[in-house]
Design a protein around this motif. Structure first.
Motif, PDB file in Angstrom:
ATOM      1  N   UNK A  41      60.844  75.686 -33.721  1.00 26.50           N
ATOM      2  CA  UNK A  41      61.798  76.618 -33.265  1.00 26.50           C
ATOM      3  C   UNK A  41      61.683  78.169 -32.572  1.00 26.50           C
ATOM      4  N   UNK A  42      62.520  78.854 -32.711  1.00 28.53           N
ATOM      5  CA  UNK A  42      62.208  79.901 -31.473  1.00 28.53           C
ATOM      6  C   UNK A  42      61.302  81.228 -31.995  1.00 28.53           C
ATOM      7  N   UNK A  43      61.526  80.506 -33.976  1.00 31.78           N
ATOM      8  CA  UNK A  43      59.906  81.698 -34.243  1.00 31.78           C
ATOM      9  C   UNK A  43      58.847  81.044 -34.100  1.00 31.78           C
ATOM     10  N   UNK A  44      58.739  80.500 -33.527  1.00 32.09           N
ATOM     11  CA  UNK A  44      57.607  80.451 -33.021  1.00 32.09           C
ATOM     12  C   UNK A  44      57.024  79.142 -33.721  1.00 32.09           C
ATOM     13  N   UNK A  45      55.635  78.148 -33.915  1.00 34.00           N
ATOM     14  CA  UNK A  45      54.825  78.125 -34.293  1.00 34.00           C
ATOM     15  C   UNK A  45      54.270  78.737 -35.855  1.00 34.00           C
ATOM     16  N   UNK A  46      55.398  78.021 -36.662  1.00 33.27           N
ATOM     17  CA  UNK A  46      55.102  78.951 -38.096  1.00 33.27           C
ATOM     18  C   UNK A  46      54.978  77.819 -39.151  1.00 33.27           C
ATOM     19  N   UNK A  47      54.651  78.237 -40.448  1.00 30.04           N
ATOM     20  CA  UNK A  47      54.520  77.238 -41.087  1.00 30.04           C
ATOM     21  C   UNK A  47      54.945  76.138 -41.700  1.00 30.04           C
ATOM     22  N   UNK A  48      56.516  76.553 -41.304  1.00 30.99           N
ATOM     23  CA  UNK A  48      57.533  75.340 -41.771  1.00 30.99           C
ATOM     24  C   UNK A  48      57.193  74.412 -40.626  1.00 30.99           C
TER      25      UNK A  48
END
Lengths: 247, 87
Positions: A41-48
């Protein structure tokens, strides 16, 4: 099923031959397997997002999420990378398609790959999952509350996105859509419009809209999390993928 | 929802980020999902210096009411006659 997996960072060839990083997970147990591309999603390749990749691997898929912001922010923290990408106008559609193509090719190149690959995305990634499925040879697509698949972005939009209505005739695989009744982007009216357009084009699709849920009901660490919708949604995702990728 | 809505502008000043003080040259202002704040949407401000890399960033995620109060406080301070804008 043995749920042992291996996960970590890999390099793949993305749009235009660019080398970009991706997060990849695979089951340790041998066997022919389909693949899943997870669009962050827009917040990037994050932990979730990485947790989602590992979840698909534990379920028996080769799974990968390309870092769509790698070019703007190689090696940066996901939130910094998202801010940098946003400041530069976001991810162009053409580049997204090329990066998903590279990720799918990476999965198909695994020695025991079955050759079938699906795509899933959340929020902005939901729209991008549909976009990819209109341009690439994929076997399944899952759109989790993607905005602006239909409908018009407001005027003066700084991020150059448009709806996908003109591309829907090219949708090349079955589409699963999971939406919240209280969401405004996409609104129930917009998902009904998408439903009608796909029916008109003769495209196989299954939509579920959850009452009492808004946007991002899968996001376990946000107030928007709705356990009933999320649990049912995950069940629908794996049933859909079992039919489309494992048959 | 992912609003995508973003206002971008050039700024002149300094900010203190993860590695200390730096000049900031641009700002992004947007109402969207936060990375950290426990809310579905926050008013987010990034003060950036792209020339120094993506980590050169001062980030704020504020509840909309807090953001409004902050904006009003800023405007109130700037309206005070004692402030002389830089040439």
């Amino acid at each position: 099923m043995d749920e042992s997996i291996r996960a970590g960072v890999v390099e793949i060839e993305g749009h235009g031959g660019d080398q970009i990083q991706a997060y990849f997970a695979e089951p340790l147990e041998s066997g022919s397997r389909p693949g899943m591309v997870v669009i962050h999603h827009m917040p990037g390749l994050d932990r979730q997002t990485k947790e989602t990749v590992r979840r698909f691997a534990a379920q028996g898929y080769f799974a990968i999420s390309p870092n769509l912001y790698w070019r703007e922010a190689p090696g940066a923290e996901p939130d910094d990378a998202a801010a940098a990408a946003r400041a530069r106008g976001g991810v162009p559609d053409e580049r997204l398609v090329g990066d998903v193509a590279g990720a799918a090719d990476f999965l198909r190149a695994r020695p025991s790959a079955s050759g079938k690959v699906g795509v899933i995305g959340y929020c902005s990634g939901g729209r991008q999952a549909v976009l990819a499925a209109c341009h690439l040879p994929l076997q399944a697509a899952v759109d989790c509350y993607g905005a602006f698949v239909v409908g018009q972005p407001p005027e003066g939009f700084p991020i150059p996105i448009s709806n996908l209505t003109a591309q829907l005739p090219d949708l090349g695989c079955p589409l699963l859509g999971l939406f919240g009744e209280e969401d405004q982007h996409p609104s129930p009216a917009e998902t009904a419009e998408l439903d009608a357009l796909l029916t008109g084009h003769g495209k196989q699709h299954e939509f579920t809209t959850y009452p009492g849920a808004g946007h991002a009901f899968f996001a376990v660490d946000r107030p928007s999390y709705r356990p009933e919708a999320a649990v049912d949604g995950w069940g629908r995702i794996f049933a859909f993928l079992s039919r489309t990728l494992e048959g | 929802m992912c609003t995508y809505l973003t206002k971008r502008l050039e700024v002149v000043g300094s900010g203190k980020g993860a590695t200390g003080w730096m000049r900031v040259t641009s700002a992004s202002v947007y109402l969207d999902h936060p990375a950290h704040a426990p809310a579905d949407h926050t008013l987010n401000v990034d003060l950036l210096n792209p020339a120094l890399g993506p980590a050169a960033r001062v980030a704020l995620e504020l509840e909309p009411q807090s953001a409004r109060q902050l904006a009003e406080a800023i405007l109130e301070m700037l309206a005070a006659e004692t402030v002389t804008p830089a040439a």
